[in-house]
Design a protein around this motif. Sequence first.
Motif, PDB file in Angstrom:
ATOM      1  N   MET A   1       0.833  -1.188   0.000  1.00 18.19           N
ATOM      2  CA  MET A   1       0.000   0.000   0.000  1.00 18.19           C
ATOM      3  C   MET A   1       0.874   1.247   0.000  1.00 18.19           C
ATOM      4  O   MET A   1       1.902   1.299   0.674  1.00 18.19           O
ATOM      5  N   ALA A   2       0.487   2.257  -0.780  1.00 16.14           N
ATOM      6  CA  ALA A   2       1.270   3.484  -0.868  1.00 16.14           C
ATOM      7  C   ALA A   2       1.314   4.197   0.479  1.00 16.14           C
ATOM      8  O   ALA A   2       0.340   4.210   1.227  1.00 16.14           O
ATOM      9  N   ARG A   3       2.450   4.815   0.776  1.00 21.63           N
ATOM     10  CA  ARG A   3       2.598   5.553   2.025  1.00 21.63           C
ATOM     11  C   ARG A   3       1.949   6.928   1.968  1.00 21.63           C
ATOM     12  O   ARG A   3       1.771   7.578   2.996  1.00 21.63           O
ATOM     13  N   PHE A   4       1.617   7.383   0.765  1.00 25.29           N
ATOM     14  CA  PHE A   4       1.020   8.704   0.590  1.00 25.29           C
ATOM     15  C   PHE A   4      -0.271   8.589  -0.209  1.00 25.29           C
ATOM     16  O   PHE A   4      -0.389   7.738  -1.090  1.00 25.29           O
ATOM     17  N   THR A   5      -1.241   9.422   0.107  1.00 26.55           N
ATOM     18  CA  THR A   5      -2.481   9.424  -0.653  1.00 26.55           C
ATOM     19  C   THR A   5      -2.246  10.071  -2.015  1.00 26.55           C
ATOM     20  O   THR A   5      -1.217  10.723  -2.251  1.00 26.55           O
ATOM     21  N   ARG A   6      -3.204   9.890  -2.904  1.00 23.73           N
ATOM     22  CA  ARG A   6      -3.107  10.497  -4.227  1.00 23.73           C
ATOM     23  C   ARG A   6      -2.962  12.014  -4.124  1.00 23.73           C
ATOM     24  O   ARG A   6      -2.120  12.617  -4.797  1.00 23.73           O
ATOM     25  N   LEU A   7      -3.782  12.640  -3.279  1.00 23.22           N
ATOM     26  CA  LEU A   7      -3.730  14.087  -3.139  1.00 23.22           C
ATOM     27  C   LEU A   7      -2.396  14.548  -2.562  1.00 23.22           C
ATOM     28  O   LEU A   7      -1.813  15.539  -3.019  1.00 23.22           O
ATOM     29  N   GLU A   8      -1.890  13.844  -1.558  1.00 21.01           N
ATOM     30  CA  GLU A   8      -0.600  14.203  -0.981  1.00 21.01           C
ATOM     31  C   GLU A   8       0.509  14.123  -2.024  1.00 21.01           C
ATOM     32  O   GLU A   8       1.357  15.016  -2.130  1.00 21.01           O
ATOM     33  N   PHE A  58      13.014  -2.043  -6.788  1.00 19.37           N
ATOM     34  CA  PHE A  58      12.031  -1.082  -6.291  1.00 19.37           C
ATOM     35  C   PHE A  58      11.564  -1.462  -4.889  1.00 19.37           C
ATOM     36  O   PHE A  58      11.443  -0.602  -4.011  1.00 19.37           O
ATOM     37  N   ALA A  59      11.288  -2.727  -4.679  1.00 24.86           N
ATOM     38  CA  ALA A  59      10.841  -3.183  -3.365  1.00 24.86           C
ATOM     39  C   ALA A  59      11.875  -2.859  -2.293  1.00 24.86           C
ATOM     40  O   ALA A  59      11.535  -2.425  -1.179  1.00 24.86           O
ATOM     41  N   ALA A  60      13.153  -3.035  -2.627  1.00 25.28           N
ATOM     42  CA  ALA A  60      14.216  -2.720  -1.679  1.00 25.28           C
ATOM     43  C   ALA A  60      14.270  -1.216  -1.407  1.00 25.28           C
ATOM     44  O   ALA A  60      14.470  -0.785  -0.261  1.00 25.28           O
ATOM     45  N   LEU A  61      14.080  -0.406  -2.458  1.00 25.40           N
ATOM     46  CA  LEU A  61      14.086   1.047  -2.282  1.00 25.40           C
ATOM     47  C   LEU A  61      12.913   1.506  -1.414  1.00 25.40           C
ATOM     48  O   LEU A  61      13.063   2.407  -0.580  1.00 25.40           O
ATOM     49  N   GLU A  62      11.771   0.895  -1.617  1.00 23.95           N
ATOM     50  CA  GLU A  62      10.609   1.268  -0.807  1.00 23.95           C
ATOM     51  C   GLU A  62      10.839   0.905   0.659  1.00 23.95           C
ATOM     52  O   GLU A  62      10.456   1.666   1.560  1.00 23.95           O
ATOM     53  N   ARG A  63      11.507  -0.203   0.905  1.00 24.13           N
ATOM     54  CA  ARG A  63      11.842  -0.554   2.286  1.00 24.13           C
ATOM     55  C   ARG A  63      12.816   0.468   2.873  1.00 24.13           C
ATOM     56  O   ARG A  63      12.709   0.829   4.053  1.00 24.13           O
ATOM     57  N   THR A  64      13.745   0.939   2.046  1.00 21.88           N
ATOM     58  CA  THR A  64      14.685   1.973   2.493  1.00 21.88           C
ATOM     59  C   THR A  64      13.943   3.253   2.860  1.00 21.88           C
ATOM     60  O   THR A  64      14.238   3.900   3.872  1.00 21.88           O
ATOM     61  N   CYS A  65      12.967   3.606   2.032  1.00 20.28           N
ATOM     62  CA  CYS A  65      12.180   4.808   2.314  1.00 20.28           C
ATOM     63  C   CYS A  65      11.428   4.673   3.629  1.00 20.28           C
ATOM     64  O   CYS A  65      11.411   5.604   4.452  1.00 20.28           O
ATOM     65  N   ARG A  66      10.804   3.536   3.825  1.00 27.62           N
ATOM     66  CA  ARG A  66      10.024   3.329   5.047  1.00 27.62           C
ATOM     67  C   ARG A  66      10.911   3.396   6.284  1.00 27.62           C
ATOM     68  O   ARG A  66      10.498   3.904   7.331  1.00 27.62           O
ATOM     69  N   ALA A  67      12.144   2.913   6.163  1.00 26.78           N
ATOM     70  CA  ALA A  67      13.031   2.858   7.327  1.00 26.78           C
ATOM     71  C   ALA A  67      13.815   4.153   7.539  1.00 26.78           C
ATOM     72  O   ALA A  67      13.957   4.607   8.677  1.00 26.78           O
ATOM     73  N   GLY A  83      -0.873  -5.058 -15.564  1.00 26.08           N
ATOM     74  CA  GLY A  83      -0.264  -6.049 -14.692  1.00 26.08           C
ATOM     75  C   GLY A  83       0.970  -5.517 -13.994  1.00 26.08           C
ATOM     76  O   GLY A  83       1.174  -5.728 -12.789  1.00 26.08           O
ATOM     77  N   THR A  84       1.789  -4.813 -14.752  1.00 27.23           N
ATOM     78  CA  THR A  84       2.998  -4.222 -14.173  1.00 27.23           C
ATOM     79  C   THR A  84       2.635  -3.132 -13.175  1.00 27.23           C
ATOM     80  O   THR A  84       3.241  -3.019 -12.105  1.00 27.23           O
ATOM     81  N   ALA A  85       1.637  -2.340 -13.505  1.00 30.22           N
ATOM     82  CA  ALA A  85       1.185  -1.299 -12.578  1.00 30.22           C
ATOM     83  C   ALA A  85       0.715  -1.920 -11.270  1.00 30.22           C
ATOM     84  O   ALA A  85       1.064  -1.439 -10.178  1.00 30.22           O
ATOM     85  N   SER A  86      -0.068  -2.983 -11.354  1.00 34.96           N
ATOM     86  CA  SER A  86      -0.563  -3.655 -10.144  1.00 34.96           C
ATOM     87  C   SER A  86       0.582  -4.187  -9.296  1.00 34.96           C
ATOM     88  O   SER A  86       0.562  -4.093  -8.064  1.00 34.96           O
ATOM     89  N   LEU A  87       1.597  -4.753  -9.966  1.00 33.41           N
ATOM     90  CA  LEU A  87       2.749  -5.283  -9.247  1.00 33.41           C
ATOM     91  C   LEU A  87       3.413  -4.198  -8.404  1.00 33.41           C
ATOM     92  O   LEU A  87       3.648  -4.378  -7.202  1.00 33.41           O
ATOM     93  N   TYR A  88       3.683  -3.063  -9.019  1.00 37.43           N
ATOM     94  CA  TYR A  88       4.371  -1.994  -8.302  1.00 37.43           C
ATOM     95  C   TYR A  88       3.480  -1.330  -7.253  1.00 37.43           C
ATOM     96  O   TYR A  88       3.974  -0.911  -6.198  1.00 37.43           O
ATOM     97  N   ILE A  89       2.205  -1.224  -7.542  1.00 36.89           N
ATOM     98  CA  ILE A  89       1.301  -0.660  -6.540  1.00 36.89           C
ATOM     99  C   ILE A  89       1.294  -1.543  -5.287  1.00 36.89           C
ATOM    100  O   ILE A  89       1.303  -1.053  -4.156  1.00 36.89           O
ATOM    101  N   ASN A  90       1.311  -2.847  -5.500  1.00 35.80           N
ATOM    102  CA  ASN A  90       1.338  -3.765  -4.362  1.00 35.80           C
ATOM    103  C   ASN A  90       2.669  -3.724  -3.619  1.00 35.80           C
ATOM    104  O   ASN A  90       2.743  -4.131  -2.448  1.00 35.80           O
ATOM    105  N   GLY A  92       4.100  -0.835  -3.100  1.00 36.60           N
ATOM    106  CA  GLY A  92       4.104   0.431  -2.390  1.00 36.60           C
ATOM    107  C   GLY A  92       4.294   1.672  -3.234  1.00 36.60           C
ATOM    108  O   GLY A  92       4.479   2.763  -2.679  1.00 36.60           O
ATOM    109  N   ALA A  93       4.248   1.554  -4.559  1.00 34.37           N
ATOM    110  CA  ALA A  93       4.434   2.727  -5.413  1.00 34.37           C
ATOM    111  C   ALA A  93       3.386   3.796  -5.109  1.00 34.37           C
ATOM    112  O   ALA A  93       2.194   3.500  -5.026  1.00 34.37           O
ATOM    113  N   SER A  94       3.842   5.035  -4.956  1.00 33.93           N
ATOM    114  CA  SER A  94       2.923   6.137  -4.659  1.00 33.93           C
ATOM    115  C   SER A  94       2.411   6.815  -5.920  1.00 33.93           C
ATOM    116  O   SER A  94       1.474   7.608  -5.856  1.00 33.93           O
ATOM    117  N   PHE A  95       3.034   6.539  -7.068  1.00 36.17           N
ATOM    118  CA  PHE A  95       2.530   7.035  -8.341  1.00 36.17           C
ATOM    119  C   PHE A  95       3.074   6.157  -9.463  1.00 36.17           C
ATOM    120  O   PHE A  95       4.073   5.445  -9.285  1.00 36.17           O
TER     121      PHE A  95
END
Length: 230
Positions: A1-8, A58-67, A83-90, A92-95
Motif C-alpha cells: 500500500m502506498a505511504r502517501f495518498t493520491r492528493l498528498e 524497487f521493493a528494496a528502495l521502498e523498504r529503504t524509504c520506510r526505514a 499487470g505491471t502497474a498492479s505489481l508496483y502498486i502492491n 508500495g508505489a505512490s505514483f
Amino acid sequence: MARFTRLETLVVMLRQGFVPLFFEADEQTAALVLSAVSAGGARVVEFTHRGDGAHEVFAALERTCRADLPQTVLGVGSVPDAGTASLYINLGASFVVSSTLSEDVAAVCNRRKIPYLPGCATPTEVARAEELGVEIVKVFPGSAAGGPGFISAVLGPSRWTRLMPTGGVSPTRESLSAWFGAGAACVGLGSQLIPADEVRAGEWDAIAARVREVTDLVAECRPALKEEWA
C-alpha cells in the motif's frame, strides 16, 4: 500500500516542480542514488521499470524509504501495462508513470487511488487522459512532441491542464525557464540530473549538489506556481 495518498503525492509533486528519475539494477547502488537525490532536497523520485528484476530493486528502495527516508515519495516509471502497474502498486508505489497512455493502467490506478501520469504527445491524447482522471499528464518525448511550444499551444484553450514534459529537459536555467515559461506544471529529469558516470564513480555529493541547484532554479523559474502550491 502506498505511504502517501493520491492528493498528498500530487501536491508534493507540484510543489517540487521536477521529478528525478533513474534506473539502477544493483540494489545497493540504487539506494545510494536515492539517498543522494534525497540529500539534495527532492522528495518525489521515480524509479523506472527497466530490465529484469526491476521490481525487486524497487521493493528494496521502498523498504529503504520506510526505514530511513519516510518523507520520500517513491513512484515507478516506464510502466507498460496494467499487470505491471498492479505489481508496483502492491510493492508500495505512490505514483505510476508510463511512456504512453493506457486506459487499463488508468483503471488500475484509479481503483487504488494512485496518481497516473501517462505519456502523451498530442492534444487528443492529453484530453483523453484527463477524461480518464489524470491530473498531471506527462508530455513524452518532450522535445520531439514540440518542445515548450507544444506546452503553450495545448494550454491555450485548456488552462486547467497540467503538463510534465520529460525528454528534452535539461537541468539548466535556460531549459527550465523555457519549459516553465511555456506553462509546464513540473518537469521530468533523468540522466542529465543523475549522470551514469557519476553513479559509477560514486560521486554522491555531486548528484546531491545538482539536485539542490535544480530545486533553486525551479523556484526562480516559476515563482507564481511555487506560491500556489506552497
